[in-house]
Write an enzyme that holds these catalytic residues in place. Structure first.
Site, short mmCIF file in Angstrom:
data_model
loop_
_atom_site.label_atom_id
_atom_site.label_comp_id
_atom_site.label_asym_id
_atom_site.label_seq_id
_atom_site.Cartn_x
_atom_site.Cartn_y
_atom_site.Cartn_z
N ASP A 7 43.45 -27.64 75.48
CA ASP A 7 44.56 -27.48 74.55
C ASP A 7 45.43 -26.35 75.11
O ASP A 7 44.98 -25.57 75.96
CB ASP A 7 44.00 -27.14 73.17
N ASP A 9 48.37 -24.27 73.06
CA ASP A 9 48.66 -23.18 72.11
C ASP A 9 47.38 -22.67 71.46
O ASP A 9 46.63 -23.43 70.85
CB ASP A 9 49.61 -23.67 71.02
N ASP A 169 40.91 -24.85 70.08
CA ASP A 169 40.83 -23.73 69.13
C ASP A 169 40.98 -24.18 67.69
O ASP A 169 41.34 -23.36 66.83
CB ASP A 169 41.91 -22.70 69.45
#
Length: 221
Positions: A7, A9, A169
């Site tokens: 991922d 961001d 996240d």
């Protein structure tokens, strides 16, 4: 080939302050001032542009879906103009990427950021060439947590989608990996780090220094 898909961001880079600046630009145009706080609202920022607009308006009891739709393109334009003013890569991120590549593992990115913005940001940060693939929110007709963007990122990186894992996240990343039938590794150093254990990923890392060993354990030789 085994592949590790990241991922963007909140995982590879802390983009929250630039995202919040773009959202606050919109709120100022609405006459509301700076609604989001760069320090306190990092977790909101990493959920994306629409979430920031919705959250800010909701706090002021002004939420309206049409207002979010109206200002979302404005937010994207403002963000593109100042995409790397405050954004930084997390410590050890690129060292971990290079360690994986040196070990013969393909690396790519699967993000819910629009592809053009992800390309722009990675290029500005000087790291686009380190990733063999990039699949954004609008690359395919579907986006995470649908598993197909993850699978496509693995394929474009030269790998077998059944032998990849996703480093992320959020619950979106956990659910994407689960839907694809592959492991997830969630980072605990981001704004929502304290919430990651409850998602029960195959592994948690508090530092990118831990990633190569975790990948070796989860993906094997």
């Amino acid at each position: 080939m085994r592949t590790v898909i990241f991922d963007l961001d909140g995982t590879l880079a802390d983009t929250s302050k630039d995202l919040i600046a773009a959202a606050n630009h919109c709120f100022r145009l609405m006459g509301l001032g700076d609604v989001l706080n760069p320090e306190l609202d990092a977790g909101v920022a990493l959920r994306g542009g629409r979430r920031m607009l919705s959250e800010g308006l909701d706090r002021l009891t002004l939420f309206d879906a049409s207002t979010v739709d109206q200002y979302y393109p404005v937010l994207l334009e403002a963000y593109a103009e100042a995409i790397d003013t405050h954004t930084v890569l997390y410590p050890g991120a690129m060292e971990a990427v290079e360690a994986l590549r040196s070990g013969g593992i393909g690396v790519g990115i699967c993000t819910n950021k629009p592809e053009a913005l992800a390309e722009l940001l990675l290029t500005r940060l000087g790291v686009r060439g380190a990733f063999a693939s990039l699949v954004g929110a609008d690359t395919l007709p579907v986006r995470k947590p649908d598993p197909e963007p993850l699978r496509e990122a693995a394929r474009r990186a030269g790998g077998d989608p059944a032998r990849c894992l996703l480093v992320g996240d959020s619950d979106t990343d956990r659910n994407t990996a689960r839907a694809a039938g592959v492991p997830s590794v969630l980072v605990t150093f981001g704004p929502s780090g304290d919430d990651m254990a409850a998602l029960q990923p195959e592994a948690l890392i508090a530092s990118f220094d831990e990633l190569p060993d975790v990948v070796a354990r989860l993906l094997g030789p």
